[in-house]
Design an enzyme around this catalytic site. Structure first.
Site, PDB file in Angstrom:
ATOM      1  N   ARG A 130       0.848  -1.218   0.000  1.00  0.00           N
ATOM      2  CA  ARG A 130       0.000   0.000   0.000  1.00  0.00           C
ATOM      3  C   ARG A 130       0.878   1.261   0.000  1.00  0.00           C
ATOM      4  O   ARG A 130       0.578   2.242   0.700  1.00  0.00           O
ATOM      5  CB  ARG A 130      -0.937   0.036   1.214  1.00  0.00           C
ATOM      6  N   SER A 140     -11.446  -0.316   3.751  1.00  0.00           N
ATOM      7  CA  SER A 140     -10.794  -0.703   5.010  1.00  0.00           C
ATOM      8  C   SER A 140     -10.087   0.502   5.619  1.00  0.00           C
ATOM      9  O   SER A 140      -9.299   1.172   4.954  1.00  0.00           O
ATOM     10  CB  SER A 140      -9.764  -1.801   4.757  1.00  0.00           C
ATOM     11  N   GLU A 160      -5.005   2.862   6.789  1.00  0.00           N
ATOM     12  CA  GLU A 160      -4.813   2.689   5.344  1.00  0.00           C
ATOM     13  C   GLU A 160      -5.421   3.887   4.614  1.00  0.00           C
ATOM     14  O   GLU A 160      -4.936   4.313   3.568  1.00  0.00           O
ATOM     15  CB  GLU A 160      -5.491   1.391   4.882  1.00  0.00           C
TER      16      GLU A 160
HETATM   17  C1  LIG Z   1     -15.775  -0.393  -0.778  1.00  0.00           C
HETATM   18  C2  LIG Z   1     -14.299  -0.161  -0.896  1.00  0.00           C
HETATM   19  C3  LIG Z   1     -13.432  -1.230  -1.070  1.00  0.00           C
HETATM   20  C4  LIG Z   1     -12.057  -1.022  -1.194  1.00  0.00           C
HETATM   21  N1  LIG Z   1     -11.255  -2.101  -1.390  1.00  0.00           N
HETATM   22  C5  LIG Z   1      -9.924  -1.912  -1.529  1.00  0.00           C
HETATM   23  C6  LIG Z   1      -9.060  -3.026  -1.771  1.00  0.00           C
HETATM   24  O1  LIG Z   1      -9.485  -4.154  -1.876  1.00  0.00           O
HETATM   25  N2  LIG Z   1      -7.737  -2.773  -1.903  1.00  0.00           N
HETATM   26  C7  LIG Z   1      -7.220  -1.512  -1.815  1.00  0.00           C
HETATM   27  O2  LIG Z   1      -5.992  -1.353  -1.966  1.00  0.00           O
HETATM   28  N3  LIG Z   1      -8.015  -0.446  -1.594  1.00  0.00           N
HETATM   29  C8  LIG Z   1      -9.341  -0.606  -1.457  1.00  0.00           C
HETATM   30  N4  LIG Z   1     -10.161   0.459  -1.236  1.00  0.00           N
HETATM   31  C9  LIG Z   1      -9.591   1.798  -1.081  1.00  0.00           C
HETATM   32  C10 LIG Z   1      -9.588   2.606  -2.390  1.00  0.00           C
HETATM   33  O3  LIG Z   1     -10.519   2.139  -3.285  1.00  0.00           O
HETATM   34  C11 LIG Z   1      -8.243   2.581  -3.050  1.00  0.00           C
HETATM   35  O4  LIG Z   1      -7.257   3.001  -2.168  1.00  0.00           O
HETATM   36  C12 LIG Z   1      -8.220   3.456  -4.300  1.00  0.00           C
HETATM   37  O5  LIG Z   1      -7.073   3.108  -5.035  1.00  0.00           O
HETATM   38  C13 LIG Z   1      -8.223   4.952  -4.007  1.00  0.00           C
HETATM   39  O6  LIG Z   1      -8.368   5.643  -5.239  1.00  0.00           O
HETATM   40  P1  LIG Z   1      -9.129   7.033  -5.335  1.00  0.00           P
HETATM   41  O7  LIG Z   1      -9.003   7.491  -6.739  1.00  0.00           O
HETATM   42  O8  LIG Z   1     -10.488   6.953  -4.796  1.00  0.00           O
HETATM   43  O9  LIG Z   1      -8.206   7.934  -4.405  1.00  0.00           O
HETATM   44  P2  LIG Z   1      -8.676   9.079  -3.379  1.00  0.00           P
HETATM   45  O10 LIG Z   1      -9.448   8.469  -2.260  1.00  0.00           O
HETATM   46  O11 LIG Z   1      -9.302  10.207  -4.107  1.00  0.00           O
HETATM   47  O12 LIG Z   1      -7.250   9.560  -2.849  1.00  0.00           O
HETATM   48  C14 LIG Z   1      -6.446   8.689  -2.074  1.00  0.00           C
HETATM   49  C15 LIG Z   1      -5.022   9.267  -2.055  1.00  0.00           C
HETATM   50  O13 LIG Z   1      -4.470   9.172  -3.373  1.00  0.00           O
HETATM   51  C16 LIG Z   1      -4.032  10.459  -3.817  1.00  0.00           C
HETATM   52  N5  LIG Z   1      -4.269  10.538  -5.278  1.00  0.00           N
HETATM   53  C17 LIG Z   1      -5.428  10.288  -5.959  1.00  0.00           C
HETATM   54  N6  LIG Z   1      -5.247  10.470  -7.277  1.00  0.00           N
HETATM   55  C18 LIG Z   1      -3.943  10.847  -7.450  1.00  0.00           C
HETATM   56  C19 LIG Z   1      -3.145  11.209  -8.571  1.00  0.00           C
HETATM   57  N7  LIG Z   1      -3.631  11.219  -9.829  1.00  0.00           N
HETATM   58  N8  LIG Z   1      -1.854  11.563  -8.360  1.00  0.00           N
HETATM   59  C20 LIG Z   1      -1.322  11.566  -7.108  1.00  0.00           C
HETATM   60  N9  LIG Z   1      -2.032  11.242  -6.001  1.00  0.00           N
HETATM   61  C21 LIG Z   1      -3.324  10.892  -6.174  1.00  0.00           C
HETATM   62  C22 LIG Z   1      -4.861  11.462  -3.021  1.00  0.00           C
HETATM   63  O14 LIG Z   1      -4.179  12.696  -2.907  1.00  0.00           O
HETATM   64  C23 LIG Z   1      -5.003  10.743  -1.682  1.00  0.00           C
HETATM   65  O15 LIG Z   1      -3.897  10.993  -0.867  1.00  0.00           O
HETATM   66  C24 LIG Z   1     -11.545   0.289  -1.123  1.00  0.00           C
HETATM   67  C25 LIG Z   1     -12.416   1.373  -0.955  1.00  0.00           C
HETATM   68  C26 LIG Z   1     -13.776   1.156  -0.844  1.00  0.00           C
HETATM   69  C27 LIG Z   1     -14.703   2.332  -0.694  1.00  0.00           C
END
Ligand SMILES: Cc1cc2nc3c(=O)[nH]c(=O)nc-3n(C[C@H](O)[C@H](O)[C@H](O)COP(=O)(O)OP(=O)(O)OC[C@H]3O[C@@H](n4cnc5c(N)ncnc54)[C@H](O)[C@@H]3O)c2cc1C
Length: 309
Positions: A161, A213, A305
């Site tokens: 992660r 999570s 996380e």
């Molecule tokens: C129901 C559910 C299930 C999930 N299951 C998993 C799983 O199985 N495994 C897992 O790893 N995660 C899981 N997640 C967490 C999440 O989906 C991931 O971490 C996902 O990759 C976050 O992406 P996001 O675009 O929503 O990022 P955001 O929530 O918008 O941002 C998260 C971080 O990433 C940074 N960020 C976003 N885009 C960029 C970019 N283009 N450049 C630089 N930094 C950036 C942001 O600044 C922030 O610090 C889950 C979430 C939910 C709601």
């Protein structure tokens, strides 16, 4: 001429439906817009926060006193066994595209919410796999001086992660990536993705706003033999042997603990759900409570996380 929006509520951009306003907000539709926005923020002396799909973010009730930049770079192209995609592409769109092209390699990400940029930044993973296995190259831009960077897989510094982009703590906006895939059978790819989605639906409280999570899972070597006895049935490779934080939270009797509109899910102990009207302060209270109880009871320090803004 592009322009920042002012005083924009962030709750609608959060999967949690929680969060105060951003002083400035800008949705960049292409790389030039991203470069313009980081330059403009620099001129104004404003901090920059990069927003993806908001699926891993607890946004403060006070919002963000600076520029929230949403890089909506939404292109996907295939070239043989390779995909090239913008950071703003949602993972499910990338998966649908892979199925349409008969490209295998991302089946494990079935049901993974958020954008490609967010997944790369946190090296998102599930079912023993991680996005790093697919990454060939990542393009990014420095928020300080608008300099472009191209990194190969090794240079992205992926860990559990984690990645160099996370270490840089918002210092670079991920713009796009090349992903390695393999020619496969579209129906077989789709079937596996659907199995992952179904698994998530059966285990996760997806009928409430949530951010996945809250805590990282715990490497087995950090868990005492007595506690491990109660966890033997749930130890898994993800991607190394871990005890799910959800089991520890369950063993500590914390499920259904609530504060305001926030509640530790009965269905999955590592999810804190928004049952209606939860504030970031409610969620933060529960996060701190869980950390304290797990430390007191098992001597384990849980690590978030999710990202707090
Ligand atoms: C129901 C559910 C299930 C999930 N299951 C998993 C799983 O199985 N495994 C897992 O790893 N995660 C899981 N997640 C967490 C999440 O989906 C991931 O971490 C996902 O990759 C976050 O992406 P996001 O675009 O929503 O990022 P955001 O929530 O918008 O941002 C998260 C971080 O990433 C940074 N960020 C976003 N885009 C960029 C970019 N283009 N450049 C630089 N930094 C950036 C942001 O600044 C922030 O610090 C889950 C979430 C939910 C709601």
């Amino acid at each position: 001429m592009p322009k920042f929006q002012e005083n924009v509520s962030l709750a609608g951009f959060s999967n949690y439906k929680i969060g105060g306003p951003a002083k400035f907000f800008f949705e960049a539709k292409n790389q030039q817009d991203v470069a313009w926005a980081v330059g403009e923020a620099k001129k104004l002396g404003e901090r920059v926060f990069i927003l993806g799909g908001g699926t891993n973010l607890l946004i403060s009730d006070d919002g963000f006193n600076g520029l929230v930049l949403k890089p909506s770079l939404n292109f996907i192209e295939a070239d043989g066994e390779m995909l090239m995609a913008g950071a703003g592409v949602l993972m499910f769109e990338l998966l649908d595209f892979s199925v349409a092209k008969g490209l295998s390699g991302l089946e494990w990400a079935g049901g993974l919410p958020g954008t490609l940029g967010g997944a790369i930044r946190g090296n998102a993973g599930a079912f023993g796999r991680e996005i790093k296995e697919n990454i060939i190259q990542v393009e990014s831009i420095d928020t300080n001086n608008a300099e472009r960077h191209t990194r190969n897989n090794q240079e992205c510094g992926f860990g559990y992660r984690n990645s160099i982009f996370k270490e840089l703590n918002g210092g670079e906006v991920i713009l796009s990536a090349f992903l390695k895939m393999e020619i496969g059978d579209a129906a077989a790819i789709k079937k596996i993705m659907q199995e992952k989605i179904d698994y998530r639906l059966s285990r996760q409280p997806l009928d409430y706003p949530n951010i996945g999570s809250i805590f990282k899972n715990v490497p087995v070597e950090l868990v005492s033999p007595e506690v491990l006895k109660d966890c033997a049935d749930v130890i898994k490779q993800d991607p190394f042997p871990i005890v799910p934080a959800a089991r520890l939270i369950g063993l500590a009797g914390l499920k259904r603990t609530a504060r305001g509109g926030a509640m530790i899910s009965e269905k999955h102990g590592n999810f804190i759900i928004n049952t209606g009207g939860a504030t970031a302060a409610d969620v933060k209270y529960l996060i701190d409570l869980v950390k304290k109880k797990i430390k007191d009871k098992f001597g384990i320090t849980l690590e978030e996380e999710v990202q707090l803004l």
